[in-house]
Enzyme design. Structure first.
Site, short mmCIF file in Angstrom:
data_model
loop_
_atom_site.label_atom_id
_atom_site.label_comp_id
_atom_site.label_asym_id
_atom_site.label_seq_id
_atom_site.Cartn_x
_atom_site.Cartn_y
_atom_site.Cartn_z
N ASP A 339 0.85 -1.24 0.26
CA ASP A 339 -0.30 0.00 -0.27
C ASP A 339 0.74 1.31 -0.03
O ASP A 339 1.85 1.11 0.85
CB ASP A 339 -0.70 0.12 1.45
CG ASP A 339 -1.72 0.53 1.02
OD1 ASP A 339 -1.78 1.44 0.65
OD2 ASP A 339 -2.54 0.72 2.32
N ASP A 350 -4.12 6.43 -3.51
CA ASP A 350 -3.95 5.78 -2.80
C ASP A 350 -4.75 4.61 -3.08
O ASP A 350 -6.09 4.83 -3.00
CB ASP A 350 -4.90 6.85 -1.38
CG ASP A 350 -4.17 5.55 -0.20
OD1 ASP A 350 -3.74 3.86 -0.16
OD2 ASP A 350 -5.14 5.86 1.17
N HIS A 419 -12.20 5.58 2.52
CA HIS A 419 -12.57 7.30 4.01
C HIS A 419 -12.74 7.58 1.96
O HIS A 419 -11.83 7.78 1.23
CB HIS A 419 -11.56 7.18 4.59
CG HIS A 419 -9.78 6.92 3.29
ND1 HIS A 419 -9.07 7.67 2.79
CD2 HIS A 419 -9.66 5.78 3.46
CE1 HIS A 419 -7.58 6.89 3.10
NE2 HIS A 419 -8.41 5.87 2.34
N HIS A 427 -7.16 11.12 5.06
CA HIS A 427 -8.39 11.12 5.78
C HIS A 427 -9.35 11.88 6.13
O HIS A 427 -8.93 12.56 7.18
CB HIS A 427 -8.25 10.21 7.25
CG HIS A 427 -7.88 9.16 6.65
ND1 HIS A 427 -7.20 8.15 8.14
CD2 HIS A 427 -7.80 7.88 5.69
CE1 HIS A 427 -6.87 6.51 7.40
NE2 HIS A 427 -7.27 6.91 6.26
N GLU A 452 -11.57 0.89 -0.55
CA GLU A 452 -10.72 -0.30 0.15
C GLU A 452 -10.68 -1.64 1.45
O GLU A 452 -11.98 -0.94 2.11
CB GLU A 452 -9.08 0.47 0.51
CG GLU A 452 -9.48 1.20 2.14
CD GLU A 452 -8.07 1.32 2.29
OE1 GLU A 452 -7.32 0.88 2.66
OE2 GLU A 452 -8.38 2.45 3.35
N GLU A 559 -7.14 -1.96 -3.20
CA GLU A 559 -8.20 -0.42 -2.83
C GLU A 559 -7.48 0.21 -4.30
O GLU A 559 -6.71 0.12 -4.75
CB GLU A 559 -6.86 0.54 -1.67
CG GLU A 559 -7.28 1.52 -1.72
CD GLU A 559 -6.48 2.34 -0.33
OE1 GLU A 559 -6.87 2.92 0.13
OE2 GLU A 559 -6.09 1.56 -0.37
#
Length: 578
Positions: A339, A350, A419, A427, A452, A559
């Site tokens: 990640d 992300d 998120h 976030h 994710e 994700e």
């Protein structure tokens, strides 16, 4: 110097100006042959050669059609050198039509014609005492001229390699991806199709914009996967002219997101080529991060790495990266979540996937991958977050995996979520659940989300454990007077190097302190742990320890980042790998 040699010098000058012109090269070869024949004639006994050649009278050379050099660009006429001769066995040959000169530069066309004429009239180059010798030489020159005229029409044109918009040569991918659950037919070196090197070293912006970076034009980075928004109330969006106009107003934002996404794709494809059993996790992370810095063209807070590379193994679900001195080695039976993020002007991509080598984990990986795709499909403008979670859970928990003769149901890790993402804020406030819940909050137009999902063979609930490596300054950090000089120094370093982006201890101990652009080679932090703890205690910095399920369990993660455009949703980080 003979006339043939002077003609050769003239043709050489033309070749220097147009080195890829095949007809000029052929003319040069023919001139060299004629010069060699002249030298041979000088050194051999003229009388013997003449007596042999007298038995074969060559037919007179035909008339050479002239080309008006003054008007060559207007007329673009063909000229033909017609001549026949009878060789030693009585075969008759004729000069073929010469190539069209209309495509040459004016100077080259004129000189080319004179050189061609010189070849077909080589019999007149020598004005010696013996006219019969000159006639014989012309007979030898005629077939050479025929070859020179005919050759260009017979040569096959070489296929030119395709080039990118920035002028770089496109390559052909050859390295097939070998990871489990990566899309069949994907290549780890796909980026060579954009003119990238192998291994990748050219900043992505240069592949699409060119080496000269300007601020006046927007680079046309690849668009992500496009999906329509769900719900009947959104059916008008895809064709609404007003909404398309609103999208055009956000073109700059979308291009920053696509830029960061393309960097992420190229870095992770490269990582898929070297992540193999036996590699040290710290070596893997540093290699991946150096490639990330290089391709994004790291410039401190303007562009760079979005957050530390997570490489959580087995029952550790998230927030683990090796600290300095951690010599953990990746094993064949490990399940590792990779990640990492990339950011351009604070716009963070992300994206994560799971690496496994043993096929016994395939059903676990497939469950999480398909659950993530279900969450992406369910997401959209005006969609309730609880509905996305319900879609994810339904797919995830329809799978089970058999490990060492025992069957485990795949469970969602219910206290881990997707998120929303804001500028310099990983976030941004909204959490996307991966289980059914009562959250009636709706997704809104223009928002960016990381969808994710986490699946596990354990209890489906994680806790904080193990040594902490991830830290991040709170986005709304309070102003707290600091008494310790080391704390003040460390906070100043964090502010200028990372801002509110996440960082890790390993970066603080680099010579550049996390950014060469900002600190040069004088950014390394010494004896900082007490100061870091003090910043965490007063609430300025937040520690993010590893998140773990029960020991002996296996967890997986997939994700993607998407943006809710007015007309559609764009899955920015989607690639041909997953």
């Amino acid at each position: 110097m003979s006339d043939a040699q002077s003609q050769l010098a003239e043709v050489d000058a033309l070749i220097a100006a147009s080195p890829d012109e095949p007809s000029l090269l052929q003319l040069r070869e023919d001139l060299l042959q004629l010069i060699a024949l002249e030298e041979q004639e000088k050194s051999s006994s003229g009388a013997e050669q003449f007596s042999e050649l007298q038995h074969h009278d060559p037919e007179p050379m035909g008339e050479l059609h002239s080309l008006d050099h003054q008007h060559v660009e207007e007329s673009n006429e063909h000229y033909t050198a017609q001549s026949t001769f009878t060789d030693n066995v009585g075969t008759t040959n004729s000069l073929a039509e010469a190539p069209d000169l209309g495509s040459f530069q004016p100077v080259a066309k004129s000189s080319h014609t004179s050189a061609s004429s010189a070849i077909v009239s080589q019999a007149n180059l020598k004005t010696g005492e013996d006219n019969e010798h000159n006639d014989n030489l012309a007979a030898v020159a005629a077939p050479a001229a025929a070859t020179a005229a005919a050759q260009p029409t017979e040569k096959k044109k070489k296929k030119k390699k395709k080039k990118t918009a920035s002028g770089r040569t496109k390559g052909t991918p050859t390295q097939k991806a070998e990871g489990r659950m990566l899309t069949e037919g994907s290549f780890t070196d796909y980026y060579v199709t954009h003119g990238q090197t192998e291994p990748p070293s050219i900043p992505v912006v240069n592949l699409f914009r060119g080496d000269e970076e300007t601020t006046s034009s927007v680079p046309p980075f690849p668009v992500g996967e496009i999906q329509p928004h769900p719900l009947e109330s959104n059916s008008h969006r895809i064709s609404s002219e007003e909404l398309r106009h609103n999208e055009r107003l956000e073109a700059n934002l979308y291009d920053k997101l696509r830029h960061a996404s393309e960097v992420h794709r190229q870095v992770r494809h490269y990582a898929q080529s070297f992540i193999k059993p036996g590699i040290k996790l710290v070596d893997m992370c540093e290699r991946l991060e150096e490639t990330n810095r290089k391709l994004v063209q790291e410039r401190g807070l303007e562009r760079g790495i979005g957050f530390p590379t997570g490489c959580s193994i087995n029952h550790v679900a998230a927030h683990y990266t090796p600290n300095v001195g951690d010599d953990t080695v990746l094993q064949y039976d490990d399940v590792m979540k990779v990640d990492f993020g990339t950011q351009i002007d604070g716009r963070i991509i992300d994206c994560a996937w799971t690496v496994a080598f043993n096929p016994k984990y395939d059903m676990l990986l497939e469950a999480v991958k398909e659950a993530t795709n279900a969450g992406i499909k369910a997401a959209g403008i005006d969609v309730r977050l609880c509905d996305v979670g319900e879609s994810v859970e339904e797919v995830m928990e329809s799978y089970e995996v058999e490990l060492d003769g025992k069957t485990y149901p795949v469970k969602c890790i219910r206290n881990l979520n997707g998120h929303s993402i804001g500028p310099y804020q990983i976030h941004a406030g909204k959490s996307v659940p991966i289980v059914k819940c009562d959250d009636q909050t709706k997704m809104e137009e223009g928002e960016i989300f990381a969808i994710e999902t986490f699946g596990t063979t354990g209890r489906g609930y994680i806790v904080e454990d193990l040594e902490c490596s991830h830290y991040m300054k709170n986005f709304n950090a309070p102003h707290v007077p600091l008494r310790l000089p080391r704390s003040k120094k460390l906070l100043g370093h964090i502010n200028k190097t990372f801002g509110t982006l996440a960082f890790c201890r390993r970066w603080l101990e680099r010579e550049d302190g996390g950014s060469f652009t900002v600190n040069g080679n004088k950014g390394k932090q010494e004896k900082y742990m007490g100061a870091l703890k003090n910043l965490c205690d007063v609430g300025i910095v937040q520690a993010y320890p590893p998140l773990v399920d029960v020991k002996g369990s296996y967890t997986a993660q997939y994700e993607h980042t998407l943006v809710l455009r007015p007309t559609c949703k764009e899955i920015l980080s989607r690639g041909d790998d997953f």
